[in-house]
Write an enzyme that holds these catalytic residues in place. Structure first.
Site, PDB file in Angstrom:
ATOM      1  N   TYR A  43     -90.419 -30.557  67.529  1.00  0.00           N
ATOM      2  CA  TYR A  43     -90.203 -30.022  66.183  1.00  0.00           C
ATOM      3  C   TYR A  43     -89.209 -28.862  66.215  1.00  0.00           C
ATOM      4  O   TYR A  43     -88.270 -28.815  65.427  1.00  0.00           O
ATOM      5  CB  TYR A  43     -91.537 -29.559  65.604  1.00  0.00           C
TER       6      TYR A  43
ATOM      7  N   ILE B 156     -96.551 -22.139  55.820  1.00  0.00           N
ATOM      8  CA  ILE B 156     -96.700 -22.490  54.411  1.00  0.00           C
ATOM      9  C   ILE B 156     -97.823 -23.518  54.289  1.00  0.00           C
ATOM     10  O   ILE B 156     -97.903 -24.461  55.089  1.00  0.00           O
ATOM     11  CB  ILE B 156     -95.402 -23.078  53.824  1.00  0.00           C
TER      12      ILE B 156
END
Length: 257
Positions: free
Chosen positions: A160, A193
């Protein structure tokens, strides 16, 4: 949400528009009058976005969606061309589509490592490549999605982080390449988030909570919400960001300062 109308008559593609940050960006742009096409593999999320858009569209704002994979070259070409054929132009591309794989590196297969590369990096490249000829005509702009994982040591996410590091480098390269043609290219780098992407992350990492590192810096830290990030995407994609290009804007509640 502050009511503005920065996107009246502006045609915008938002990838990853079926959930999380992408869905919040779509809501924001439609609320500001944008003509928005959301792209995702999650058809249910896209349909849910249609119901949200009906309630907030103002100043000519309009929502449509297309189901497709950002890592499919054929699909990306068709989506971009279909939007331009239907609307006659393209003013902005916002690449939010992404996946996260959290796993100890020595236990990660090559296929698992490549999954975020194919979606987060290759998908962003494909949409940028197909959109740029149209954006040069409108002096439009691109906003990509990077991540604080590309800039700081986030464990268990080598693939990632690598994909997002690639997005940052590509954003800066495209900004320089298309500066003389009047196309701006920026990226937003979110921190923690609350999105479906984050759900279950701690379990995948053997109980290690990445937000632990945030709490060491700021004891009162809590994850942000998609709308906290959507407003930054909207600023960069609007005329308010007209003197910004090649920038990676961090949105993390100050944790990585």
């Amino acid at each position: 949400m502050t009511v503005l109308s920065r996107f009246e008559k502006k045609v915008i593609i938002v990838t990853g528009g079926g959930s999380g940050i992408g869905q919040a960006v779509v809501r924001r742009l439609v609320a500001e009058g944008g003509i928005v096409t959301a792209v995702d593999v999650n058809e249910d999320g896209l349909k849910a976005g249609a119901k949200q858009a009906e309630n907030i569209a103002v100043a000519g704002g309009r929502y449509s969606f297309m189901v497709g994979s950002v890592s499919s070259e054929e699909s990306v070409k068709k989506i971009v061309q279909d939007v331009v054929d239907q609307e006659g132009r393209l003013d902005a591309l916002i690449n939010v589509a992404g996946i996260l794989r959290s796993k100890k590196t020595t236990e990660t297969s090559l296929e698992e490592f490549m999954e975020p590369i194919n979606v987060n990096l290759i998908g962003t490249f494909l949409f940028c490549r197909e959109a740029l000829p149209h954006l040069t005509k409108t002096k439009g702009n691109i906003v990509n999605t990077a991540s604080t994982s590309a800039q700081y040591g986030h464990p268990y996410m080598a693939g990632y982080a690598a994909s997002k590091g690639g997005v940052e480098a590509m954003t800066k390269a495209l900004a320089r390449e298309y500066m003389k043609e009047g196309v701006r290219v920026n990226a937003v780098a979110p921190g923690g988030i609350n999105t479906p992407l984050k759900e279950g992350q701690n379990d995948r990492m053997g109980g290690l909570d990445v937000s632990l590192f945030s709490h060491l810096v700021r004891p009162d830290y809590v994850c942000g919400e998609p709308d906290d990030v959507a407003s930054v995407f909207a600023m960069l994609a609007s005329a308010d960001g007209s003197f910004m290009t090649g920038e990676i804007v961090k949105v993390d509640g100050g944790v990585h300062n």
